[in-house]
Design a protein around this motif. Structure first.
Motif, PDB file in Angstrom:
ATOM      1  N   ALA A 237       0.859  -1.183   0.000  1.00 35.63           N
ATOM      2  CA  ALA A 237       0.000   0.000   0.000  1.00 35.63           C
ATOM      3  C   ALA A 237       0.892   1.229   0.000  1.00 35.63           C
ATOM      4  O   ALA A 237       1.923   1.255   0.683  1.00 35.63           O
ATOM      5  CB  ALA A 237      -0.926   0.014   1.220  1.00 35.63           C
ATOM      6  N   ILE A 238       0.516   2.232  -0.776  1.00 32.31           N
ATOM      7  CA  ILE A 238       1.328   3.433  -0.887  1.00 32.31           C
ATOM      8  C   ILE A 238       0.450   4.685  -0.899  1.00 32.31           C
ATOM      9  O   ILE A 238      -0.772   4.614  -1.081  1.00 32.31           O
ATOM     10  CB  ILE A 238       2.196   3.446  -2.176  1.00 32.31           C
ATOM     11  N   GLY A 239       1.082   5.828  -0.722  1.00 27.51           N
ATOM     12  CA  GLY A 239       0.431   7.121  -0.866  1.00 27.51           C
ATOM     13  C   GLY A 239       1.491   8.202  -0.968  1.00 27.51           C
ATOM     14  O   GLY A 239       2.679   7.957  -0.684  1.00 27.51           O
ATOM     15  N   ARG A 240       1.094   9.377  -1.389  1.00 23.35           N
ATOM     16  CA  ARG A 240       2.004  10.522  -1.478  1.00 23.35           C
ATOM     17  C   ARG A 240       1.342  11.698  -0.789  1.00 23.35           C
ATOM     18  O   ARG A 240       0.149  11.967  -0.988  1.00 23.35           O
ATOM     19  CB  ARG A 240       2.295  10.872  -2.938  1.00 23.35           C
ATOM     20  N   VAL A 241       2.111  12.435   0.008  1.00 25.98           N
ATOM     21  CA  VAL A 241       1.605  13.625   0.692  1.00 25.98           C
ATOM     22  C   VAL A 241       2.601  14.749   0.468  1.00 25.98           C
ATOM     23  O   VAL A 241       3.815  14.545   0.555  1.00 25.98           O
ATOM     24  CB  VAL A 241       1.373  13.361   2.198  1.00 25.98           C
ATOM     25  N   VAL A 242       2.095  15.916   0.131  1.00 28.26           N
ATOM     26  CA  VAL A 242       2.931  17.075  -0.121  1.00 28.26           C
ATOM     27  C   VAL A 242       2.379  18.254   0.661  1.00 28.26           C
ATOM     28  O   VAL A 242       1.159  18.372   0.841  1.00 28.26           O
ATOM     29  CB  VAL A 242       2.982  17.408  -1.631  1.00 28.26           C
ATOM     30  N   VAL A 243       3.259  19.102   1.173  1.00 34.03           N
ATOM     31  CA  VAL A 243       2.842  20.307   1.877  1.00 34.03           C
ATOM     32  C   VAL A 243       3.465  21.507   1.186  1.00 34.03           C
ATOM     33  O   VAL A 243       4.690  21.569   1.012  1.00 34.03           O
ATOM     34  CB  VAL A 243       3.257  20.272   3.368  1.00 34.03           C
ATOM     35  N   THR A 244       2.622  22.429   0.755  1.00 36.12           N
ATOM     36  CA  THR A 244       3.059  23.712   0.202  1.00 36.12           C
ATOM     37  C   THR A 244       2.316  24.798   0.975  1.00 36.12           C
ATOM     38  O   THR A 244       1.097  24.918   0.865  1.00 36.12           O
ATOM     39  CB  THR A 244       2.757  23.820  -1.301  1.00 36.12           C
ATOM     40  N   GLY A 245       3.048  25.544   1.780  1.00 33.22           N
ATOM     41  CA  GLY A 245       2.407  26.542   2.622  1.00 33.22           C
ATOM     42  C   GLY A 245       1.519  25.876   3.650  1.00 33.22           C
ATOM     43  O   GLY A 245       1.908  24.942   4.350  1.00 33.22           O
ATOM     44  N   GLU A 246       0.267  26.339   3.735  1.00 32.82           N
ATOM     45  CA  GLU A 246      -0.676  25.792   4.704  1.00 32.82           C
ATOM     46  C   GLU A 246      -1.489  24.632   4.134  1.00 32.82           C
ATOM     47  O   GLU A 246      -2.339  24.074   4.813  1.00 32.82           O
ATOM     48  CB  GLU A 246      -1.628  26.894   5.174  1.00 32.82           C
ATOM     49  N   TRP A 247      -1.209  24.234   2.894  1.00 33.75           N
ATOM     50  CA  TRP A 247      -1.998  23.214   2.202  1.00 33.75           C
ATOM     51  C   TRP A 247      -1.232  21.906   2.086  1.00 33.75           C
ATOM     52  O   TRP A 247      -0.036  21.899   1.790  1.00 33.75           O
ATOM     53  CB  TRP A 247      -2.372  23.684   0.805  1.00 33.75           C
ATOM     54  N   ALA A 248      -1.964  20.806   2.275  1.00 32.99           N
ATOM     55  CA  ALA A 248      -1.438  19.475   2.013  1.00 32.99           C
ATOM     56  C   ALA A 248      -2.192  18.877   0.841  1.00 32.99           C
ATOM     57  O   ALA A 248      -3.396  19.103   0.675  1.00 32.99           O
ATOM     58  CB  ALA A 248      -1.597  18.574   3.233  1.00 32.99           C
ATOM     59  N   ILE A 250      -3.038  15.150  -0.911  1.00 31.27           N
ATOM     60  CA  ILE A 250      -3.021  13.695  -0.750  1.00 31.27           C
ATOM     61  C   ILE A 250      -3.229  13.069  -2.123  1.00 31.27           C
ATOM     62  O   ILE A 250      -4.161  13.451  -2.846  1.00 31.27           O
ATOM     63  CB  ILE A 250      -4.121  13.220   0.216  1.00 31.27           C
ATOM     64  N   ALA A 251      -2.380  12.139  -2.502  1.00 32.87           N
ATOM     65  CA  ALA A 251      -2.480  11.544  -3.835  1.00 32.87           C
ATOM     66  C   ALA A 251      -1.866  10.154  -3.827  1.00 32.87           C
ATOM     67  O   ALA A 251      -1.238   9.730  -2.852  1.00 32.87           O
ATOM     68  CB  ALA A 251      -1.772  12.424  -4.867  1.00 32.87           C
ATOM     69  N   ILE A 268      -2.932   4.490   5.302  1.00 31.98           N
ATOM     70  CA  ILE A 268      -2.091   5.380   4.493  1.00 31.98           C
ATOM     71  C   ILE A 268      -2.576   6.821   4.609  1.00 31.98           C
ATOM     72  O   ILE A 268      -1.773   7.755   4.809  1.00 31.98           O
ATOM     73  CB  ILE A 268      -2.088   4.929   3.020  1.00 31.98           C
ATOM     74  N   VAL A 269      -3.887   7.030   4.492  1.00 26.32           N
ATOM     75  CA  VAL A 269      -4.443   8.382   4.572  1.00 26.32           C
ATOM     76  C   VAL A 269      -4.220   8.985   5.952  1.00 26.32           C
ATOM     77  O   VAL A 269      -3.794  10.146   6.086  1.00 26.32           O
ATOM     78  CB  VAL A 269      -5.942   8.371   4.214  1.00 26.32           C
ATOM     79  N   GLU A 270      -4.487   8.228   6.993  1.00 24.96           N
ATOM     80  CA  GLU A 270      -4.320   8.730   8.354  1.00 24.96           C
ATOM     81  C   GLU A 270      -2.861   9.129   8.609  1.00 24.96           C
ATOM     82  O   GLU A 270      -2.574  10.181   9.191  1.00 24.96           O
ATOM     83  CB  GLU A 270      -4.745   7.662   9.356  1.00 24.96           C
ATOM     84  N   THR A 271      -1.934   8.297   8.157  1.00 25.94           N
ATOM     85  CA  THR A 271      -0.511   8.607   8.324  1.00 25.94           C
ATOM     86  C   THR A 271      -0.135   9.846   7.527  1.00 25.94           C
ATOM     87  O   THR A 271       0.631  10.703   7.999  1.00 25.94           O
ATOM     88  CB  THR A 271       0.342   7.410   7.880  1.00 25.94           C
TER      89      THR A 271
END
Length: 322
Positions: A237-248, A250-251, A268-271
Motif C-alpha cells: 500500500a502506498i500514498g504521497r503527501v505534499v505540503v506547500t504553505g498551509e496546504w497538504a 493527498i495523492a 495510508i491516509v491517516e498517516t
C-alpha cells in the motif's frame, strides 16, 4: 538575532525595504509572512501560506520575528477560489517545465499525467485570447506533445475555450473532482508505515500510471516538502503527501489487489494527514474521479467535501486556428 540557518523551518514575519519613499517620508517597506525554507549569505527564502516562495535579500531586511504556527484566525479550505486552488495544486504536482503565460501556466513533463502536461487556465493570459491560444499550440508543438487545457468546470476559461472550438479530451477520463478539508490538530500515524523523501522502485511499482520513471520521479519528487508513504515489505500500500504553505495534497493512494478491504488505504491516509499537520498544513486537497466511489467513501470520514470539478479540453475540428 540575525536570520540564519537556525531559522529554517520557523514561521516568521519579515519587514524589508522595497526602495523609494514611503507614505511617511521614510524608506518604503513591505512585510511578508512565511516559513523559512532556506537562508544563505545573501538572501532568505520564505514559503507563503499558498505555497508561493519569496526571496528577500538580507541587505533589505529591516526587522523580523517569529509568529505562531497556527494563527487564531484562518481561512477555511472551502473558501478558497477555484483559480487559487488550481495554482496551489500545481505547486504540489509541479511540471518538469513550467512557463508563465500571464496568469496561465504552460506545463510539460514527458506526458506523465494530464496535470503536468496541460495549460492551467486561471486568470488572464496577458494577451488577446486568440493570441494566447496560438502560444499554447506553439508551446506544445515545440515539445512534441498534444495541446491540452485544464479548465475549471463552469468557469469563464472553460467557456472561452469551448467558444474557440476546443472539446473535452477524447479517450480519457476527462478530468476530476477536487475535494478539500480542514485538518484536525492530530491524526494517528500508523507505526508500521514508512515515509521516505523519495519514490524508490518499491513505491513506484505500486503506482500504476508510470511509463517513464525518470519523468515520474521528477514530478513526484519536485516539491520541497513531500513524503512517500508505504506499508509492507515489499510495499502493498502506498500514498504521497505534499505540503506547500498551509496546504497538504493527498495523492497516489494505492493498495495491491490481493490486500484490499483490510483497512490499508485508511492507514495510508491517516498517516499522510498526521505527517501533513506535523509539517505545518491546516488544510488539505485531493483529486479523484467522481466515478471512484471507493475513494469518495474513503475520504468522507476525514471531512473532505466537493470544491470544484475540472476537465481537460483539446482542440476540436472547429478549433478557430484550424
Amino acid at each position: 538575532m540575525p536570520l540564519d540557518a537556525t531559522s529554517v523551518g520557523q514561521r516568521v514575519v519579515v519587514r524589508y525595504a522595497v526602495g523609494g519613499t514611503g507614505p511617511s517620508g521614510g524608506p518604503a517597506m513591505s512585510d511578508v509572512i512565511g516559513r523559512v525554507r532556506a537562508v544563505d549569505a545573501a538572501a532568505v527564502t520564505l514559503e507563503r501560506r499558498d505555497g508561493r516562495t519569496q526571496v528577500v535579500a538580507l541587505a533589505d531586511v529591516v526587522t523580523w520575528k517569529p509568529v505562531p504556527d497556527r494563527p487564531l484566525r484562518r481561512r477555511r479550505a472551502g473558501d478558497v477560489d477555484p483559480a487559487d486552488l488550481t495554482r496551489i495544486t500545481s505547486r504540489g504536482w509541479p511540471a518538469i517545465e513550467s512557463v508563465a503565460l500571464g496568469d496561465w501556466e504552460l506545463r510539460t513533463s514527458g506526458r506523465f499525467t494530464g496535470r503536468a502536461n496541460s495549460v492551467a487556465v486561471h486568470g488572464d493570459p496577458g494577451l488577446p485570447f486568440g493570441d494566447a491560444l496560438d502560444r499554447v499550440r506553439a508551446f506544445y508543438a515545440s515539445h512534441d506533445s498534444p495541446a491540452l487545457a485544464q479548465v475549471v468546470v463552469g468557469s469563464s476559461g472553460e467557456r472561452a475555450f469551448a467558444g474557440a472550438g476546443w472539446i473535452p479530451m477524447t479517450g480519457y477520463h476527462g478530468g476530476a473532482v477536487v475535494l478539500v478539508a480542514d485538518l484536525d490538530p492530530a491524526y494517528d500515524a500508523d507505526p508500521d508505515a514508512r515515509i521516505a523523501a523519495t519514490a524508490d522502485d518499491d513505491w513506484l511499482v505500486n503506482y500504476g500510471r508510470v511509463n517513464d520513471p525518470v519523468a515520474a520521479r521528477a514530478v513526484l519528487e519536485g516539491p520541497d516538502t513531500v513524503g512517500f508513504v508505504s506499508i509492507g515489505t515489499p510495499a502493498v500500500a502506498i500514498g504521497r503527501v505534499v505540503v506547500t504553505g498551509e496546504w497538504a495534497g493527498i495523492a497516489c493512494v494505492e493498495v495491491s489487489p490481493e490486500h484490499r478491504r483490510q483497512g490499508l488505504a485508511r492507514r495510508i491516509v491517516e498517516t499522510s494527514l498526521a505527517w501533513a499537520v506535523e509539517h505545518g498544513a491546516d488544510k488539505a486537497y485531493l483529486q479523484t474521479m467522481r466515478s471512484n466511489h471507493a475513494a469518495l467513501a474513503l475520504y468522507k470520514p476525514y471531512g473532505f467535501a466537493d470544491h470544484h470539478d475540472y476537465r481537460y479540453l483539446e482542440p476540436g475540428s472547429t478549433d478557430s486556428a484550424q
